[in-house]
Structure formats: structure tokens, C-alpha cells
Design an enzyme around this catalytic site. Structure first.
Site, PDB file in Angstrom:
ATOM      1  N   HIS A 164       5.636 -10.762   0.157  1.00 30.69           N
ATOM      2  CA  HIS A 164       4.160 -10.324   0.144  1.00 30.69           C
ATOM      3  C   HIS A 164       4.002  -9.197  -1.766  1.00 30.69           C
ATOM      4  O   HIS A 164       4.369  -9.665  -2.532  1.00 30.69           O
ATOM      5  CB  HIS A 164       4.019  -8.227   0.745  1.00 30.69           C
ATOM      6  CG  HIS A 164       5.010  -7.962   0.277  1.00 30.69           C
ATOM      7  ND1 HIS A 164       6.159  -7.222   0.924  1.00 30.69           N
ATOM      8  CD2 HIS A 164       5.374  -6.540  -1.089  1.00 30.69           C
ATOM      9  CE1 HIS A 164       7.055  -5.976   0.026  1.00 30.69           C
ATOM     10  NE2 HIS A 164       6.175  -5.916  -0.766  1.00 30.69           N
TER      11      HIS A 164
HETATM   12  P1  TYD Z   1       7.597  -4.172   3.987  1.00 36.43           P
HETATM   13  O1  TYD Z   1       7.144  -3.423   2.521  1.00 36.43           O
HETATM   14  O2  TYD Z   1       6.613  -5.536   4.251  1.00 36.43           O
HETATM   15  O3  TYD Z   1       8.852  -5.034   3.827  1.00 36.43           O
HETATM   16  P2  TYD Z   1       9.440  -6.427   3.141  1.00 36.43           P
HETATM   17  O4  TYD Z   1       7.840  -6.843   2.628  1.00 36.43           O
HETATM   18  O5  TYD Z   1      10.604  -6.124   2.461  1.00 36.43           O
HETATM   19  O6  TYD Z   1       9.969  -6.880   4.839  1.00 36.43           O
HETATM   20  O7  TYD Z   1       7.740  -3.290   4.852  1.00 36.43           O
HETATM   21  C1  TYD Z   1       8.380  -3.234   6.343  1.00 36.43           C
HETATM   22  C2  TYD Z   1       7.757  -1.903   7.038  1.00 36.43           C
HETATM   23  O8  TYD Z   1       7.892  -0.815   6.603  1.00 36.43           O
HETATM   24  C3  TYD Z   1       6.313  -1.933   6.860  1.00 36.43           C
HETATM   25  O9  TYD Z   1       5.694  -1.462   8.452  1.00 36.43           O
HETATM   26  C4  TYD Z   1       5.155  -0.570   6.301  1.00 36.43           C
HETATM   27  C5  TYD Z   1       6.745   0.163   5.951  1.00 36.43           C
HETATM   28  N1  TYD Z   1       6.735   0.918   4.984  1.00 36.43           N
HETATM   29  C6  TYD Z   1       6.615   2.131   4.586  1.00 36.43           C
HETATM   30  O10 TYD Z   1       6.183   2.601   5.755  1.00 36.43           O
HETATM   31  N2  TYD Z   1       6.673   2.934   3.692  1.00 36.43           N
HETATM   32  C7  TYD Z   1       7.404   2.387   2.310  1.00 36.43           C
HETATM   33  O11 TYD Z   1       7.645   2.582   1.262  1.00 36.43           O
HETATM   34  C8  TYD Z   1       7.451   0.462   2.396  1.00 36.43           C
HETATM   35  C9  TYD Z   1       7.452   0.049   1.548  1.00 36.43           C
HETATM   36  C10 TYD Z   1       7.308  -0.011   3.672  1.00 36.43           C
END
Ligand code: TYD
Length: 138
Positions: free
Chosen positions: A52
Site C-alpha cells: 500500500h
Molecule cells: P494494513 O496497514 O493494511 O497492513 P498491511 O498493509 O501490512 O497488510 O493494516 C491491516 C489492518 O489493520 C487494516 O484493517 C487496518 C488495521 N490497522 C489499524 O487499525 N491501525 C493501524 O495503526 C494499522 C497500521 C492498521
């Protein structure tokens, strides 16, 4: 923003026979105040995280334990960083697509972030990111 704005920052390391100590001060060692800390752990072998981009968020990524690769992409150029020391932080500027790959078993990836979690700050779609970054990353 360009991948050239993203770099490894060497953090202070207080070496001691009892164990080393590293610290990070927002605005001192990194160019932003820290509003949020999150970490990835128990990542199964072969899994990839990240994939992302962020519009405004600045981050510092640290391998607290184990190792992984962070691939940054500004829409024009990609650069890969191998993270395996807890006194090195990778500064990630806004408008950077990032992938986290090759996560070793037991690795812990800690991220210091300049803002709270806002889903509206994310690019989840690479083509949407490319479209905007090619307008912004000049
Ligand atoms: P995401 O940033 O999409 O992780 P990755 O790209 O590494 O797979 O986050 C995964 C999930 O966690 C998404 O549903 C959002 C949630 N999240 C939070 O609620 N708070 C946060 O600070 C972060 C980083 C993610």
C-alpha cells in the site's frame, strides 16, 4: 517525493556488556513527531505485508528482531532495503508505495508513524497510486 528522500537513519546505540540500548526521539533523530507505533510479528513464512501507499504519512521502519526487505516505489523508481539491525531505521516519506517481503521467522517490524491511523490516507490500489504519484513525484 522520490525514493531518494527515503534513507537509512543510523540511530544512537549505547553499547554495554549488559546489552545494547537504542532510542528514537521524534523531531530529533527523525524528521517528524511520533503519533503512533505499530508492529508486525508472527508473520507466517512466505506472507507479504505492506502493498500500500500513504498520501501524507511519514514512517520509520525498524527491524526490532530478525530481518525483512522493504521495497519502496515512488511511481518512477524502486529501491530495496534489507533491514536486519535494530539501530537502523528506514525513513519512508509520503507518496511511497511499499512492500515488505522476505520476512524471517520470528521477525518483528516496528513502525513509528507521524499520524494516527486514517484509512483515507491509504492507497490500496497500485494504479491509483501511480496515477497520483506521477503527478506529484516530479
Ligand atoms: P494494513 O496497514 O493494511 O497492513 P498491511 O498493509 O501490512 O497488510 O493494516 C491491516 C489492518 O489493520 C487494516 O484493517 C487496518 C488495521 N490497522 C489499524 O487499525 N491501525 C493501524 O495503526 C494499522 C497500521 C492498521
Amino acid at each position: 517525493m522520490s525514493v531518494k528522500d527515503c534513507k537509512i537513519i543510523e540511530l544512537p546505540k549505547i553499547s554495554d556488556p549488559r546489552g545494547n540500548l537504542t532510542f528514537v526521539e521524534g523531531g530529533q533523530h527523525i524528521p517528524f513527531d511520533i503519533k503512533r507505533v505499530y508492529y508486525l510479528y508472527d508473520v507466517p513464512g512466505g506472507a507479504e505485508r505492506g502493498a500500500h501507499g500513504h498520501k501524507k504519512l511519514q514512517q520509520l521502519i525498524i527491524a526490532m528482531s530478525g530481518s525483512f526487505d522493504v521495497v519502496l516505489d515512488d511511481g518512477f523508481e524502486k529501491k530495496s532495503f534489507h533491514m536486519n539491525r535494530s539501530y537502523y531505521g528506514l525513513y519512508v516519506s509520503p507518496m511511497m508505495w511499499r512492500d515488505i517481503t522476505n520476512v524471517s521467522s520470528g521477525a518483528v517490524c516496528m513502525v513509528l508513524a507521524s499520524d494516527y491511523y486514517h484509512e483515507a490516507d491509504y492507497y490500496r490500489d497500485y494504479n491509483a497510486f501511480l496515477c497520483d504519484s506521477r503527478g506529484v513525484n516530479k
